[in-house]
Design an enzyme around this catalytic site. Structure first.
Site, PDB file in Angstrom:
ATOM      1  N   ILE A   1      15.117  52.232 -48.308  1.00  0.00           N
ATOM      2  CA  ILE A   1      15.317  52.831 -46.982  1.00  0.00           C
ATOM      3  C   ILE A   1      15.506  51.706 -45.987  1.00  0.00           C
ATOM      4  O   ILE A   1      14.635  50.838 -45.852  1.00  0.00           O
ATOM      5  CB  ILE A   1      14.109  53.716 -46.614  1.00  0.00           C
ATOM      6  CG1 ILE A   1      14.016  54.877 -47.605  1.00  0.00           C
ATOM      7  CG2 ILE A   1      14.204  54.202 -45.179  1.00  0.00           C
ATOM      8  CD1 ILE A   1      12.646  55.493 -47.704  1.00  0.00           C
TER       9      ILE A   1
ATOM     10  N   HIS B   1      15.066  50.891 -43.064  1.00  0.00           N
ATOM     11  CA  HIS B   1      14.229  50.887 -41.862  1.00  0.00           C
ATOM     12  C   HIS B   1      13.032  50.042 -42.274  1.00  0.00           C
ATOM     13  O   HIS B   1      12.379  50.349 -43.279  1.00  0.00           O
ATOM     14  CB  HIS B   1      13.857  52.341 -41.526  1.00  0.00           C
ATOM     15  CG  HIS B   1      12.985  52.524 -40.309  1.00  0.00           C
ATOM     16  ND1 HIS B   1      13.176  53.560 -39.419  1.00  0.00           N
ATOM     17  CD2 HIS B   1      11.898  51.838 -39.869  1.00  0.00           C
ATOM     18  CE1 HIS B   1      12.241  53.492 -38.463  1.00  0.00           C
ATOM     19  NE2 HIS B   1      11.455  52.461 -38.723  1.00  0.00           N
ATOM     20  N   LEU B   2      12.798  48.976 -41.524  1.00  0.00           N
ATOM     21  CA  LEU B   2      11.747  48.020 -41.888  1.00  0.00           C
ATOM     22  C   LEU B   2      10.464  48.723 -42.326  1.00  0.00           C
ATOM     23  O   LEU B   2       9.995  49.634 -41.648  1.00  0.00           O
ATOM     24  CB  LEU B   2      11.445  47.118 -40.683  1.00  0.00           C
ATOM     25  CG  LEU B   2      10.302  46.103 -40.840  1.00  0.00           C
ATOM     26  CD1 LEU B   2      10.606  45.092 -41.920  1.00  0.00           C
ATOM     27  CD2 LEU B   2      10.024  45.416 -39.502  1.00  0.00           C
ATOM     28  N   HIS B   3       9.921  48.315 -43.447  1.00  0.00           N
ATOM     29  CA  HIS B   3       8.606  48.809 -43.874  1.00  0.00           C
ATOM     30  C   HIS B   3       7.920  47.745 -44.712  1.00  0.00           C
ATOM     31  O   HIS B   3       8.551  47.104 -45.541  1.00  0.00           O
ATOM     32  CB  HIS B   3       8.712  50.135 -44.641  1.00  0.00           C
ATOM     33  CG  HIS B   3       9.672  50.137 -45.792  1.00  0.00           C
ATOM     34  ND1 HIS B   3      11.046  50.190 -45.621  1.00  0.00           N
ATOM     35  CD2 HIS B   3       9.466  50.101 -47.121  1.00  0.00           C
ATOM     36  CE1 HIS B   3      11.631  50.187 -46.807  1.00  0.00           C
ATOM     37  NE2 HIS B   3      10.694  50.131 -47.745  1.00  0.00           N
ATOM     38  N   MET B   4       6.643  47.565 -44.434  1.00  0.00           N
ATOM     39  CA  MET B   4       5.849  46.590 -45.176  1.00  0.00           C
ATOM     40  C   MET B   4       4.938  47.339 -46.137  1.00  0.00           C
ATOM     41  O   MET B   4       4.169  48.190 -45.726  1.00  0.00           O
ATOM     42  CB  MET B   4       5.008  45.763 -44.207  1.00  0.00           C
ATOM     43  CG  MET B   4       4.158  44.704 -44.915  1.00  0.00           C
ATOM     44  SD  MET B   4       3.000  43.897 -43.779  1.00  0.00           S
ATOM     45  CE  MET B   4       4.122  42.857 -42.825  1.00  0.00           C
TER      46      MET B   4
END
Ligand SMILES: [Zn+2]
Length: 154
Positions: free
Chosen positions: A97, A99-102
């Site tokens: 995805i 969209h930045l995600h950690m």
């Protein structure tokens, strides 16, 4: 740009499934957790790269990490305060995805990755050997030079 199938820009999902929020970030439980407690820390604003976050967002990301990590460690019985933080950026990183995600992944001595002993770390070791010491030295010099020109070293 946000796309229609971006769940992290979907207000319904964000509002109903967030396990933690502050002004700029929210936390979702990963829908395909690798181990129990595997969550995603996500900025409310749609960005793809961590370098796009502004300084206020960085402060809120830090606040979120300080709030969330100790809870995960306790709740999921992480041994020796063990966890992994992983960000994938760009299509060749395994990012799904955009969209930045950690990923925040609590670890313990009985989790399913212990016997495989972290393929990731094995691969990191292997590629460093594969490219050789000369390559590593050259890249260190090159990057020192790049950052020195930008005035971003000490
Ligand atoms: Zn988005």
């Amino acid at each position: 740009m946000a796309t229609e199938d971006d769940p992290f820009c979907n207000a319904e999902i964000v509002n109903s499934e967030s396990v933690y929020t502050n002004r700029r970030f929210f936390v979702l439980y990963n829908i395909r957790p690798t181990v129990p407690g595997h969550v995603l820390l996500i900025p409310k604003r749609h960005v793809e790269h961590i370098t796009e976050l502004d300084s206020e967002e960085m402060r809120y990301m830090h606040a979120a990490l300080k709030a969330v990590i100790p809870v995960l460690l306790k709740e999921y019985d992480a041994d020796d305060s063990s966890y992994n933080l992983i960000i994938q950026a760009g299509k060749y990183s395994g990012m799904s995805i955009r969209h930045l995600h950690m990923h925040i992944i609590p670890r313990n001595k009985t989790d399913r990755y212990q016997k495989r002993n972290n393929a990731l770390y094995t691969d990191i070791e292997r590629s460093r050997k594969g490219l050789g010491k000369t390559h590593v030295k050259e890249q260190i010099a090159r990057l020192k030079n790049v950052f020195a020109k930008r005035g971003s070293t000490r």
